[in-house]
Design an enzyme around this catalytic site. Structure first.
Site, PDB file in Angstrom:
ATOM      1  N   GLU A   1       0.811  -1.210   0.000  1.00  0.00           N
ATOM      2  CA  GLU A   1       0.000   0.000   0.000  1.00  0.00           C
ATOM      3  C   GLU A   1       0.849   1.267   0.000  1.00  0.00           C
ATOM      4  O   GLU A   1       0.486   2.255  -0.656  1.00  0.00           O
ATOM      5  CB  GLU A   1      -0.942  -0.020   1.211  1.00  0.00           C
ATOM      6  CG  GLU A   1      -1.976  -1.160   1.198  1.00  0.00           C
ATOM      7  CD  GLU A   1      -1.421  -2.528   1.610  1.00  0.00           C
ATOM      8  OE1 GLU A   1      -0.255  -2.597   2.072  1.00  0.00           O
ATOM      9  OE2 GLU A   1      -2.149  -3.532   1.479  1.00  0.00           O
TER      10      GLU A   1
ATOM     11  N   HIS B   1     -14.753  -1.212   2.294  1.00  0.00           N
ATOM     12  CA  HIS B   1     -14.769  -1.986   3.536  1.00  0.00           C
ATOM     13  C   HIS B   1     -14.414  -1.135   4.749  1.00  0.00           C
ATOM     14  O   HIS B   1     -13.699  -1.572   5.644  1.00  0.00           O
ATOM     15  CB  HIS B   1     -13.813  -3.186   3.457  1.00  0.00           C
ATOM     16  CG  HIS B   1     -14.172  -4.196   2.407  1.00  0.00           C
ATOM     17  ND1 HIS B   1     -14.395  -3.875   1.087  1.00  0.00           N
ATOM     18  CD2 HIS B   1     -14.323  -5.538   2.476  1.00  0.00           C
ATOM     19  CE1 HIS B   1     -14.678  -4.960   0.400  1.00  0.00           C
ATOM     20  NE2 HIS B   1     -14.645  -5.995   1.210  1.00  0.00           N
TER      21      HIS B   1
HETATM   22  C1  LIG Z   1      -1.738  -5.037   4.564  1.00  0.00           C
HETATM   23  C2  LIG Z   1      -2.778  -5.916   3.996  1.00  0.00           C
HETATM   24  N1  LIG Z   1      -3.210  -5.684   2.741  1.00  0.00           N
HETATM   25  C3  LIG Z   1      -4.173  -6.465   2.221  1.00  0.00           C
HETATM   26  C4  LIG Z   1      -4.721  -7.484   2.938  1.00  0.00           C
HETATM   27  C5  LIG Z   1      -5.842  -8.323   2.361  1.00  0.00           C
HETATM   28  N2  LIG Z   1      -5.359  -9.672   2.088  1.00  0.00           N
HETATM   29  C6  LIG Z   1      -5.608 -10.681   2.951  1.00  0.00           C
HETATM   30  S1  LIG Z   1      -4.902 -12.104   2.482  1.00  0.00           S
HETATM   31  C7  LIG Z   1      -4.263 -11.407   1.087  1.00  0.00           C
HETATM   32  C8  LIG Z   1      -3.436 -12.229   0.151  1.00  0.00           C
HETATM   33  C9  LIG Z   1      -2.330 -12.909   0.858  1.00  0.00           C
HETATM   34  O1  LIG Z   1      -1.616 -13.751   0.029  1.00  0.00           O
HETATM   35  P1  LIG Z   1      -0.475 -14.680   0.626  1.00  0.00           P
HETATM   36  O2  LIG Z   1       0.410 -13.856   1.497  1.00  0.00           O
HETATM   37  O3  LIG Z   1       0.175 -15.356  -0.505  1.00  0.00           O
HETATM   38  O4  LIG Z   1      -1.271 -15.656   1.570  1.00  0.00           O
HETATM   39  P2  LIG Z   1      -1.677 -17.196   1.344  1.00  0.00           P
HETATM   40  O5  LIG Z   1      -1.552 -17.515  -0.102  1.00  0.00           O
HETATM   41  O6  LIG Z   1      -0.733 -17.975   2.154  1.00  0.00           O
HETATM   42  O7  LIG Z   1      -3.084 -17.298   1.839  1.00  0.00           O
HETATM   43  C10 LIG Z   1      -4.620 -10.064   1.014  1.00  0.00           C
HETATM   44  C11 LIG Z   1      -4.244  -9.157  -0.079  1.00  0.00           C
HETATM   45  C12 LIG Z   1      -4.246  -7.671   4.252  1.00  0.00           C
HETATM   46  N3  LIG Z   1      -4.741  -8.611   5.064  1.00  0.00           N
HETATM   47  N4  LIG Z   1      -3.265  -6.889   4.739  1.00  0.00           N
END
Ligand SMILES: Cc1ncc(C[n+]2csc(CCOP(=O)(O)OP(=O)(O)O)c2C)c(N)n1
Ligand SMILES: [Mg+2]
Lengths: 313, 275
Positions: free
Chosen positions: A57, A108
């Site tokens: 971000e 959100h």
């Molecule tokens: C700072 C932040 N930005 C966006 C999100 C929303 N978000 C939750 S999970 C995710 C994707 C995560 O991917 P990854 O780290 O590869 O996790 P996994 O594949 O292990 O579930 C996002 C963008 C968040 N939780 N925190």
């Protein structure tokens, strides 16, 4: 009357497509949440004007600053928990300070994110963004006004923070031309109490006014979608007319719309005021309706606050 | 490490039970993140049922090893592992994401055994460094483990932390990357290319190990090697599959944050536990 529900992010995605067509300077940035917020639709239509920067971000905000410096109108969108949450410094120093034409639209916002819980519920973004000089802060009440306010932000020079909520909400505005950035909208006239609301709490305010009318209390309802610059003129007029104000917002009671209204009226026409909002506490997981009840974000709570003020007058 | 001493049978059983819990909890909650929970099962099982020194009866034991779930959206795998380990009753798992429950959508300190409220991605490795530094200051033996998502590596803070841990010679810190190749909007290599990921960590002076994240022997061997490494932190890149164990979820980015329905889960769990 049948209540029509519509989603603010659908409205946002739609208006982005229109703006993209209208103005080639419009570009959209996402941070790995663009399918969920539907800004990916803009990316499908205009792939060369859409940039998904991944879960980054702060980088996204800095890139937006650069795009604006080079003449673009960047729309920066992710969940409100992370924009402004992860990048207040970039917003302050790289965007607001040089007065750049960046439109931050977060989705959100508030508690109604629901089961994700407190880490994803933003209750302080309106207060934080309001405290940044030059920033416009807008919290639309429904889908049509989201479209209209986003389009106006696009045509108004300078930084904007526009905060959307996740659930589909009852439609309040029929024609989207009804709202104007910077002008609070009188939705219902009354004389005993003024209710100043923004976001999803506008609908609750309308319901509260309806309930109050059954007990003989005449409530005036104002949608103060633009929290900054606040339409103090309208708000002070309501204060003069009704003699007491209730504010209602899906935010901490500290520093948001309630704070803004209190500041405005104490400076020119002090009247008793009661702030309905999250009472300086973190939220929790739950369905959005359950959370609204538990944290006092309901028409019932607004009506209760109004009666209390009137009784103690 | 003597291979024979790894109780593979018990670990496999725990993994099967935990997969079943994950599916049941997200189906009951009708929301949550099954994909990245299922990809991390063997990693958590290796830690909580083999490698880590911890005591479910004393979650505040000062000498315990610490596990930080930086990719906090995988809360279902953490809660069900903690429940299987005895930190909370397994019957409580069905309260995930419900109002008034301790089991918040993202890890919360109300649950015994939760060390850090990961949820906003990118913070966990920094917090793990803090815990590891405190361990060094206090001359404690405990180790700190942090599990990161591969999409989470996009966050700049991860790399600020990655620079800091070798500087402080944190050999009591092991980072594990769940390399499942998928983030929220799609494939990591399309959303934000991360390869060559091992080289990135190497360039930041970490001891880098790559393993099949579903092979207990490989995961445990890497955890042991990390412990014997002196003066450097270790990162284990665990190659996994998002949604592992459920054929229609595997490799489908849609199951990052979508719950399967209860009927489907009932059938899945039945076959899973029979195997
Ligand atoms: C700072 C932040 N930005 C966006 C999100 C929303 N978000 C939750 S999970 C995710 C994707 C995560 O991917 P990854 O780290 O590869 O996790 P996994 O594949 O292990 O579930 C996002 C963008 C968040 N939780 N925190
Ligand atoms: Mg991933």
């Amino acid at each position: 009357m049948l209540v029509q529900l519509a989603s603010m992010r659908d409205a946002y995605a739609e208006v982005l497509l229109e703006l993209g067509q209208e103005d080639p300077r419009v570009v959209v940035l996402g941070a790995d949440t663009s399918v969920s917020i539907k800004t990916s639709l803009f990316g499908d239509r205009y792939p060369d004007r859409f940039f998904n920067v991944g879960i980054a971000e702060a980088n996204m905000m800095g890139i937006a600053a650069g795009l604006a410096l080079a003449g673009k109108i960047p729309f920066v969108t992710t969940y409100a928990a992370f924009v402004p949450g992860k990048c207040l410094d970039q917003i302050r120093n790289a965007i607001a300070y040089p007065n750049l034409n960046v439109k931050i639209v977060s989705s959100h916002g508030g508690l109604t994110v629901g089961p994700d819980g407190a880490s994803h519920q933003t209750i302080e973004d309106v207060a934080t963004m309001r405290a940044v000089p030059r920033m416009h802060v807008v919290v639309p009440a429904d889908a049509p006004s989201t479209k209209s306010l986003v389009a106006q932000a696009c045509r108004t020079l300078g930084p904007f923070y526009i905060r959307l909520s996740r659930p589909s909400v009852p439609t309040i505005y029929s024609a989207s031309k009804d709202v104007e950035v910077g002008k609070a909208k009188m939705l219902r006239e009354g004389s005993d109490i003024g209710i100043i609301a923004c976001g999803i709490m506008v609908n609750e305010a309308m319901e509260a006014a309806e309930t109050l009318s059954k007990t003989g209390i005449s409530a005036e309802v104002v949608d103060s979608h633009t929290v900054k610059p606040l339409d103090s003129e309208t708000i002070v007029r309501v204060a003069r007319k009704t003699g007491a104000l209730v504010t209602a917002e899906e935010q901490n009671v500290i520093g948001g719309l309630g704070g803004a209204v209190a500041e405005a009226i104490t400076e020119s026409h002090p009247v008793p005021i009661s702030r309905v909002g999250v009472r300086d506490t973190f939220g929790e997981s739950g369905e959005h309706q359950e959370l609204m009840v538990k944290y006092g974000l309901t028409s019932k709570e607004i009506a209760r606050a109004a009666k209390q003020l009137i009784k103690s007058r | 490490m003597e291979e024979q001493s790894i109780p593979i049978g018990m670990l496999l059983q725990k993994a099967a039970k935990i997969r079943a819990h994950i599916l049941e909890m997200v189906a009951e909650a009708k929301s949550g993140h099954p994909g990245g929970s299922l990809s991390a099962v063997e990693i958590l099982v290796s830690l909580f049922f083999y490698k880590m020194r911890h005591d479910p009866k004393r979650p505040d034991w000062p000498d315990r090893d610490r596990f930080v779930l930086s990719k906090g959206h995988a809360a279902p795998v953490l809660y069900s592992t903690l429940a299987e380990a005895g930190y909370l009753p397994t019957s409580e798992l069905k309260t995930l994401r419900k109002i008034n429950s301790r089991l918040q959508g993202h890890p919360d300190h109300r649950v015994p055994g939760v060390e850090f409220p990961g949820g906003s991605l990118g913070i966990g490795l920094s917090a793990a460094i803090g815990m590891a530094l405190a361990g060094k200051v206090d001359k404690k033996e405990y180790r700190v483990y942090a599990l990161l998502g591969d999409g989470e590596l996009d966050e700049g803070e991860t790399w600020e932390a990655a620079m800091a841990a070798p500087k402080f010679k944190l050999d009591n810190l092991t980072a594990i990357v769940d390399r499942n190749g998928i983030q929220q909007d799609g494939l990591t290599e399309q959303i934000m290319p991360m390869e060559p990921v091992g080289y990135k960590w190497k360039a930041f002076n970490w001891h880098v190990l790559e393993v099949d994240g579903f092979d207990f022997r490989q995961v445990i061997d890497a955890l042991e090697k990390a412990e014997s490494m002196r003066n450097r932190p270790t990162v284990i890149i665990a190659h996994t599959i998002k949604g592992k164990g459920v054929s229609f979820m595997e490799w489908d980015p849609a199951y990052h944050g979508k719950a399967p329905d209860k009927d489907t889960v009932r059938k899945l769990v039945k076959t899973m536990l029979e195997e």
